[in-house]
Design an enzyme around this catalytic site. Structure first.
Site, PDB file in Angstrom:
ATOM      1  N   HIS A  71      -2.917   6.682   4.479  1.00 49.46           N
ATOM      2  CA  HIS A  71      -3.365   5.538   3.753  1.00 49.46           C
ATOM      3  C   HIS A  71      -4.707   5.173   4.220  1.00 49.46           C
ATOM      4  O   HIS A  71      -4.872   5.150   5.238  1.00 49.46           O
ATOM      5  CB  HIS A  71      -2.232   4.424   3.978  1.00 49.46           C
TER       6      HIS A  71
ATOM      7  N   CYS B 218       0.713  -1.137   0.023  1.00 46.61           N
ATOM      8  CA  CYS B 218      -0.131  -0.130  -0.082  1.00 46.61           C
ATOM      9  C   CYS B 218       0.891   1.082   0.003  1.00 46.61           C
ATOM     10  O   CYS B 218       0.315   2.353  -0.057  1.00 46.61           O
ATOM     11  CB  CYS B 218      -0.939   0.129   1.377  1.00 46.61           C
TER      12      CYS B 218
ATOM     13  N   ASN C 264     -10.590  -0.229   1.585  1.00 49.19           N
ATOM     14  CA  ASN C 264      -9.342  -0.087   1.663  1.00 49.19           C
ATOM     15  C   ASN C 264      -8.835  -0.039  -0.075  1.00 49.19           C
ATOM     16  O   ASN C 264      -9.002  -1.487  -0.397  1.00 49.19           O
ATOM     17  CB  ASN C 264      -8.588  -1.182   2.261  1.00 49.19           C
TER      18      ASN C 264
END
Length: 315
Positions: free
Chosen positions: A244, A111, A274
């Site tokens: 994030h 990520c 996500n």
């Protein structure tokens, strides 16, 4: 270097928490309390990591007539959910642009790939090997996810974003990339097993979410503090923090540690789930119209394998 424009693409299908209640009994309240997620996007059967990246590329170029495709001399793409590991997302974007004989790089650092990709561009610019670049981030999490997984099956969404980056300023609205810092912490905690995707064995699993949570909060806070200190700025100077987009509890923990007001943190996890390395770039795209001269924006990320980073931008 400067971010000239950014655009995102999100699939049309919206998956709400009731979907998981029907599948495995997880309630809307249970999911939102632990993650903040209420809905997420799912790619259509004819969509994938490459097609979403191509659509985001079309959108960003449509927003930037002074950044024609023919002027692009570098493409760096990030994903951990590839449609094809050989004809990569970066190649798909190059084919869409119809620009030959330029460096085309695909990376995967979970990520945090967005910031690693930007840092690669910084290196090419410094070596005078490029002057106008595309950074592409795209994730097709639902292609690898198991909705029946009661631990992590409800976390994931799909989406893509593209940044146009130039070595020199092209417009007053460009964002100056003042600093960027990345690192890896794959040698600590349960980095080798906390979040995995082994295509020949199984899809995305997260058996040690607590370990991810602890280290994400620690590293995202720490690297944000470091990049501010390195640039003689305080938390009070931060207009927006774009973390994030993994878990709303992580975001709240980080801003609490930093002492940053909650309204300065940008979040899309509630609606999008996500979206991996695309999440922060999608959030930057949504925040772009709000940016004003003098603003400071910090993007901070943490990914599986425990890679992390922060980027300081200023208008």
């Amino acid at each position: 270097m400067y971010i000239h424009q950014v655009a995102a693409y999100l699939p049309a299908e919206v998956i709400d928490n009731a979907h998981f209640t029907r599948l495995n009994g997880l309630s809307h309240e249970w999911i939102t309390e632990r993650t903040g997620i209420r809905t997420r996007r799912k790619a259509a059967p004819d969509e994938n990591t490459n097609t979403m990246a191509v659509e985001a590329t079309r959108r960003v170029l449509a927003q930037a007539p002074d950044f024609p495709a023919a002027s692009i001399d570098l493409i760096v793409a990030g994903t951990y959910t590839p449609h094809d590991t050989i004809y990569t997302v970066a190649h798909a974007v190059q084919r869409e642009l119809d620009v030959s004989d330029i460096p085309v790089v695909s990376i995967s650092s979970a990520c945090s790939s967005l910031l690693n990709a930007v840092e690669i561009v910084e290196g090419y610019f410094a070596l005078n090997k490029a002057s106008r670049a595309l950074v592409v981030v795209s994730e097709h999490n639902t292609a690898y996810n198991n909705d029946l997984d009661t631990v992590a099956g409800h976390l994931w969404g799909d989406g893509a974003a593209v940044l146009l980056i130039s070595k020199e300023r092209l417009a007053p609205t460009d964002l100056f990339v003042r600093d960027i810092r990345t690192g890896g912490a794959g040698n600590i905690g349960k980095a080798n097993e906390s979040v995995t995707l082994k295509p020949v064995e199984r899809g995305i699993v997260m058996p040690y979410g607590k370990d991810v949570f602890i280290h994400a909060c620690t590293y995202m806070t720490r690297v944000t503090q470091q990049i501010l200190e390195r640039n003689q700025l305080s938390v009070d100077d931060v207009t927006y923090l774009i973390p994030h987009q993994a878990n709303l509890r992580i975001t709240k923990n980080v801003i609490q540690q930093l002492g940053l007001p909650e309204d300065r943190a940008v979040s899309n996890i509630e609606e999008l789930g996500n979206t991996g390395c695309a999440g922060a770039a999608i959030a930057l795209a949504s925040t772009w119209p709000e940016l004003r001269p003098g603003n400071h924006i910090v993007v901070t990320v943490f990914g599986g394998g425990y890679s992390y980073g922060a980027m300081l931008l200023e208008r």
